[in-house]
Design an enzyme around this catalytic site. Structure first.
Site, PDB file in Angstrom:
ATOM      1  N   LYS A  30       1.449 -10.876  -7.412  1.00 31.07           N
ATOM      2  CA  LYS A  30       2.110 -11.166  -8.649  1.00 31.07           C
ATOM      3  C   LYS A  30       0.638 -11.325  -9.771  1.00 31.07           C
ATOM      4  O   LYS A  30       0.992 -10.650 -10.769  1.00 31.07           O
ATOM      5  CB  LYS A  30       2.728 -11.867  -8.784  1.00 31.07           C
ATOM      6  CG  LYS A  30       3.520 -12.273 -10.080  1.00 31.07           C
ATOM      7  CD  LYS A  30       4.945 -10.959 -10.204  1.00 31.07           C
ATOM      8  CE  LYS A  30       5.235 -11.031 -11.448  1.00 31.07           C
ATOM      9  NZ  LYS A  30       5.809  -9.683 -11.925  1.00 31.07           N
ATOM     10  N   TRP A  37      -3.762 -15.161  -0.662  1.00 27.77           N
ATOM     11  CA  TRP A  37      -3.878 -13.803  -0.501  1.00 27.77           C
ATOM     12  C   TRP A  37      -5.352 -13.591  -0.512  1.00 27.77           C
ATOM     13  O   TRP A  37      -5.983 -13.906  -1.211  1.00 27.77           O
ATOM     14  CB  TRP A  37      -3.205 -13.200  -2.009  1.00 27.77           C
ATOM     15  CG  TRP A  37      -3.286 -11.777  -2.230  1.00 27.77           C
ATOM     16  CD1 TRP A  37      -2.176 -11.074  -1.778  1.00 27.77           C
ATOM     17  CD2 TRP A  37      -4.282 -11.090  -2.838  1.00 27.77           C
ATOM     18  NE1 TRP A  37      -2.489  -9.726  -2.356  1.00 27.77           N
ATOM     19  CE2 TRP A  37      -4.081  -9.779  -2.722  1.00 27.77           C
ATOM     20  CE3 TRP A  37      -5.601 -11.266  -3.272  1.00 27.77           C
ATOM     21  CZ2 TRP A  37      -4.639  -8.525  -3.173  1.00 27.77           C
ATOM     22  CZ3 TRP A  37      -6.540 -10.485  -3.785  1.00 27.77           C
ATOM     23  CH2 TRP A  37      -5.928  -9.018  -3.741  1.00 27.77           C
ATOM     24  N   CYS A  79      -3.213 -16.738  -4.760  1.00 29.94           N
ATOM     25  CA  CYS A  79      -2.457 -17.578  -4.046  1.00 29.94           C
ATOM     26  C   CYS A  79      -1.536 -18.780  -4.682  1.00 29.94           C
ATOM     27  O   CYS A  79      -1.783 -18.790  -5.890  1.00 29.94           O
ATOM     28  CB  CYS A  79      -3.670 -18.353  -3.145  1.00 29.94           C
ATOM     29  SG  CYS A  79      -5.098 -17.391  -2.423  1.00 29.94           S
ATOM     30  N   LYS A 131       5.408   1.954 -10.313  1.00 27.12           N
ATOM     31  CA  LYS A 131       6.450   1.393  -9.649  1.00 27.12           C
ATOM     32  C   LYS A 131       6.645   1.727  -8.195  1.00 27.12           C
ATOM     33  O   LYS A 131       6.826   1.127  -7.294  1.00 27.12           O
ATOM     34  CB  LYS A 131       7.773   1.507 -10.494  1.00 27.12           C
ATOM     35  CG  LYS A 131       7.861   0.677 -11.725  1.00 27.12           C
ATOM     36  CD  LYS A 131       8.137  -0.881 -11.331  1.00 27.12           C
ATOM     37  CE  LYS A 131       6.832  -1.444 -11.345  1.00 27.12           C
ATOM     38  NZ  LYS A 131       5.918  -1.940 -12.508  1.00 27.12           N
ATOM     39  N   HIS A 143      -4.651  22.022 -14.936  1.00 33.62           N
ATOM     40  CA  HIS A 143      -5.913  21.958 -14.935  1.00 33.62           C
ATOM     41  C   HIS A 143      -6.428  21.481 -13.516  1.00 33.62           C
ATOM     42  O   HIS A 143      -7.731  21.032 -13.287  1.00 33.62           O
ATOM     43  CB  HIS A 143      -6.535  21.272 -15.940  1.00 33.62           C
ATOM     44  CG  HIS A 143      -6.384  22.280 -17.253  1.00 33.62           C
ATOM     45  ND1 HIS A 143      -6.843  23.170 -17.343  1.00 33.62           N
ATOM     46  CD2 HIS A 143      -5.348  21.630 -18.082  1.00 33.62           C
ATOM     47  CE1 HIS A 143      -6.382  23.800 -18.643  1.00 33.62           C
ATOM     48  NE2 HIS A 143      -5.541  22.598 -19.289  1.00 33.62           N
ATOM     49  N   GLU A 183       3.730   4.628 -15.709  1.00 30.81           N
ATOM     50  CA  GLU A 183       4.493   3.423 -15.109  1.00 30.81           C
ATOM     51  C   GLU A 183       5.502   3.746 -14.012  1.00 30.81           C
ATOM     52  O   GLU A 183       5.657   2.979 -13.019  1.00 30.81           O
ATOM     53  CB  GLU A 183       4.948   2.631 -16.441  1.00 30.81           C
ATOM     54  CG  GLU A 183       6.093   1.481 -16.088  1.00 30.81           C
ATOM     55  CD  GLU A 183       5.160   0.407 -15.269  1.00 30.81           C
ATOM     56  OE1 GLU A 183       4.066   0.462 -15.111  1.00 30.81           O
ATOM     57  OE2 GLU A 183       5.799  -0.699 -14.804  1.00 30.81           O
ATOM     58  N   GLU A 205       3.951   1.167  -5.757  1.00 25.64           N
ATOM     59  CA  GLU A 205       3.531  -0.279  -5.397  1.00 25.64           C
ATOM     60  C   GLU A 205       4.891  -0.813  -4.411  1.00 25.64           C
ATOM     61  O   GLU A 205       4.249  -1.406  -3.467  1.00 25.64           O
ATOM     62  CB  GLU A 205       4.197  -1.162  -6.730  1.00 25.64           C
ATOM     63  CG  GLU A 205       2.879  -1.315  -7.696  1.00 25.64           C
ATOM     64  CD  GLU A 205       3.323  -2.232  -8.838  1.00 25.64           C
ATOM     65  OE1 GLU A 205       2.524  -3.221  -9.250  1.00 25.64           O
ATOM     66  OE2 GLU A 205       4.397  -2.025  -9.358  1.00 25.64           O
ATOM     67  N   ARG A 214       3.113 -15.113  -5.065  1.00 27.98           N
ATOM     68  CA  ARG A 214       1.534 -15.029  -5.477  1.00 27.98           C
ATOM     69  C   ARG A 214       0.495 -14.876  -4.524  1.00 27.98           C
ATOM     70  O   ARG A 214      -0.681 -14.447  -4.503  1.00 27.98           O
ATOM     71  CB  ARG A 214       1.347 -16.414  -5.887  1.00 27.98           C
ATOM     72  CG  ARG A 214       1.816 -16.825  -7.173  1.00 27.98           C
ATOM     73  CD  ARG A 214       1.307 -18.145  -8.072  1.00 27.98           C
ATOM     74  NE  ARG A 214       0.024 -18.238  -8.145  1.00 27.98           N
ATOM     75  CZ  ARG A 214      -0.491 -18.090  -9.151  1.00 27.98           C
ATOM     76  NH1 ARG A 214       0.592 -18.029 -10.279  1.00 27.98           N
ATOM     77  NH2 ARG A 214      -1.695 -17.872  -9.431  1.00 27.98           N
ATOM     78  N   ASN A 240      -7.377 -22.045  -4.875  1.00 27.59           N
ATOM     79  CA  ASN A 240      -7.102 -20.633  -5.281  1.00 27.59           C
ATOM     80  C   ASN A 240      -8.485 -20.174  -6.102  1.00 27.59           C
ATOM     81  O   ASN A 240      -8.929 -20.790  -6.939  1.00 27.59           O
ATOM     82  CB  ASN A 240      -6.020 -20.687  -6.681  1.00 27.59           C
ATOM     83  CG  ASN A 240      -4.620 -20.847  -6.031  1.00 27.59           C
ATOM     84  OD1 ASN A 240      -4.411 -20.765  -4.763  1.00 27.59           O
ATOM     85  ND2 ASN A 240      -3.611 -20.764  -6.779  1.00 27.59           N
ATOM     86  N   GLY A 241      -8.565 -19.163  -6.212  1.00 24.77           N
ATOM     87  CA  GLY A 241      -9.738 -18.433  -7.069  1.00 24.77           C
ATOM     88  C   GLY A 241     -11.195 -17.969  -6.049  1.00 24.77           C
ATOM     89  O   GLY A 241     -10.650 -17.968  -4.826  1.00 24.77           O
TER      90      GLY A 241
END
Ligand code: G6P
Length: 601
Positions: free
Chosen positions: A596, A74, A2, A477, A496, A473, A480, A27, A100-101
């Site tokens: 983020k 968030w 947040c 991308k 396999h 990666e 996301e 955030r 936050n947290g």
């Protein structure tokens, strides 16, 4: 996670808070709110949804006052609803807090407070903190916060407004970042530096368990026992423009285009005319990288560099796994935490575990003054500038670049790498920004590809060795920001199991930067083509002829040293993700369900 903002000064707080929240929206962006104190009374506006919705609310019914706090959320405890949005207040509304947290003992505290008559209106852990601080408040907020620190467990950054103390803004942190911006006759508070850059570049970064007392003209810092500490102000070099879109449609696109400069800046930061500035100290016998998400992928690439250029055993570990793993200390081992933000909870916890084990630790981060940077003996910075888009691009590229430089430096000092080879690599790196710009100049083919493949159900990315890490990666991308299901596989492993997913037309993208593995990867591509896949090879120009014999489509990047190719081939992959997300009408900079910086476990 947040975002928190706060203001005390002589200007109206509301526009400053809303502007700060807008800058922090990356955030967290599922609900937002502000509280402003005026004439001895706190007023709150909050709602589920983005900052723009909150702005409509405050336009219709503005809050007047020159001291206030704000939050963009968030959700962790309780869904994103109007009631769960911050700020939260005690029953009477005497105090308001943003948080936050995660407060881990919220359930026990809630039961305790309910017995004392507190009535809860939300499902959040934050409301518990609001009631708790109010219960502990006996006319002295410093004392109440000291007591609260002893009772709250978990991680938090809190900003507190108190009706009885209308000229003071309080804040406290434990495990979640908070910075104070020092202005002339005004003070700013934020969970992240970009929110205060338009106002000041002088910041004080709070340490764990510190309480900051902000008045218009002063900032006083105390420890949790009430002892005064001397605030150490830091001048940040980022300017406000660096954290703005500057004419680009999205932050992500701007950040992709900033990569040539970011690579050049990072190179000059570490390599002067007479060689390397200090990178990793000593001669570690083994290096472990710990990181999350994209940073983990750069750690994977780093492990290849360390093995190949410095003849040093190295491995990348997912931080959330590493923190609970049985570890065996190795003499001379170095553990390097990699994190763009320097605030990722799992990475910090994994680092602490390594420190408890007795390992030497270092950090690679983009954020000066971050918790990570301040927790380790040796911290190395990437010079990417502020990265705002949730999907990391320039931070990743500069992480990979710095890891390469670290490996070259170590290789030279260990005698594993000749000066001649090191010079080749460094000269190649100096020439790279221009080649990167050339790759970025032409994106039409990627745009067209995305328009044609808009409705794809599944995509594969494959590669061998270092290229397998690049494939991971590239797939991340795309997932996301476009939400398109993707599989990333070590090319040889596909047959396999996962090859069963390939059907007529499934795109399979092979990343090929290594000559000795080219034929092998192309033959894996051939296997998927035999099952109906549409095959694409991403490679340097010098492999193009061979690649065209096997792949339906070949996307090339300019030739360069094979060790540097990862920094080039990732660019079309970033643009592919970007254009796919745009073609699908996604919210590129703020993809659903993501944040983020993840400051909770
Ligand atoms: C979040 C972000 C990812 C990022 C990861 C690690 O999950 O959405 O883009 O890679 O955190 O972040 P860090 O700041 O530690 O690099």
């Amino acid at each position: 996670m947040c975002g928190i903002v706060g203001y005390i000064g002589s200007q109206q707080a509301q526009p400053i808070l809303l502007d700060g929240l807008k800058r922090l929206e990356y955030r967290g962006y599922d609900s937002a709110g502000i509280a402003v104190l005026d004439g001895g009374a706190i007023s709150v506006r909050k709602c589920a949804g983005r900052i723009d919705k909150l702005r409509q609310m405050t336009d219709a019914s503005p809050l007047r006052g020159t001291i206030g706090i704000g939050h963009t959320r968030w959700a962790t405890h309780g869904e994103p609803t109007d009631l769960n949005a911050h700020p939260h207040t005690d029953v009477k509304g005497d105090i308001a807090i943003v948080h936050n947290g995660i407060i881990e003992n919220h359930a026990a505290l809630r039961r305790h407070l309910e017995k004392q008559g507190c009535v809860f209106v939300s499902q959040t852990d934050t409301e518990v903190a609001a009631h708790l601080i109010h219960t502990l408040y006996k006319g002295d907020m410093m004392k109440a916060l000291q007591e609260a620190i002893r009772m709250l467990s978990g991680s938090y950054a809190l900003a507190v407004l108190c009706e009885n103390e209308p000229d003071v803004l309080y804040c406290v942190r434990l495990g979640s970042p908070l910075v104070v911006g020092v202005g002339q006759g005004e003070m700013f508070l934020a969970s992240d530096i970009p929110a205060i850059l338009p106002h000041t570049r002088d910041v004080v970064i709070l340490e764990d368990r510190e309480i900051a007392v902000l008045r218009r003209d002063s900032v006083d810092i105390f420890d949790d026992l009430g002892n005064r500490k001397t605030p150490a102000a830091l001048h940040v070099s980022w300017d406000a423009a660096a954290a703005e879109k500057g004419g680009y449609a999205h932050f992500m696109l701007k950040e992709i285009f900033e990569q040539p400069d970011a690579v050049a800046n990072t190179l000059t930061a570490y390599v002067g005319v007479d060689g390397f500035k200090e990178m990793l100290p000593g001669l570690p016998s083994r290096v472990d990288f710990i990181a999350c998400g994209t940073a983990y992928h750069s750690g994977m690439a780093g492990a290849y560099y360390f093995a190949e250029l410095a003849q040093t055993e190295a491995a990348a570990h997912i931080a959330s796994e590493y923190r609970y793993k049985t570890l065996f200390p190795h003499p001379g081992q170095e553990v390097v935490a990699i994190s763009q933000s320097g605030e990722t909870a799992d990475t910090l916890a994994a680092l602490r575990k390594a420190q408890e084990m007795g390992a030497d630790t270092a950090a690679l981060t983009n954020t000066l003054g971050s918790t990570l940077e301040r927790t380790v003996g040796k911290s190395l910075l990437t010079y990417a500038g502020p990265e705002i888009a949730v999907a990391s691009t320039k931070a990743y590229i500069t992480q990979v670049e710095t890891l390469l430089l670290m490996a070259v430096d170590l290789g030279l000092r260990k005698g594993a790498l000749s000066q001649e080879r090191a010079d080749e690599l460094l000269n190649g790196l100096s020439a790279l920004p221009e080649k990167m710009s050339r790759v970025l100049e032409n994106q039409t083919y990627l745009q067209q590809y995305c328009d044609r493949h808009l409705h794809e159900k599944l995509m594969f990315f494959i590669g061998r060795g270092m290229d397998a890490s690049l494939a991971m990666e590239a797939a991340l991308k795309l997932k996301e920001i476009s939400y398109l299901p993707c599989e990333a596989y070590a090319a040889g492993e596909l047959k396999h199991g996962a090859i069963a997913l390939i059907s007529e037309g499934t795109p399979v993208i092979a990343l090929c930067t290594r000559e000795n593995l080219l034929e092998k990867t192309l033959s894996n591509l051939r296997e998927t083509k035999a099952r109906g896949a549409e095959t694409i090879c991403v490679c340097p120009e010098r492999f193009a002829q061979q690649a065209r014999r096997e792949a339906d489509i070949v996307w090339t990047v300019p030739d360069t040293d094979e060790m540097l190719l990862p920094l080039l081939v990732m660019l079309p992959m970033q643009l592919l993700a970007y254009h796919m997300a745009v073609a699908q009408g996604r919210d590129v900079d703020k993809p659903r369900n993501l944040a983020k910086s993840v400051t909770v476990e």
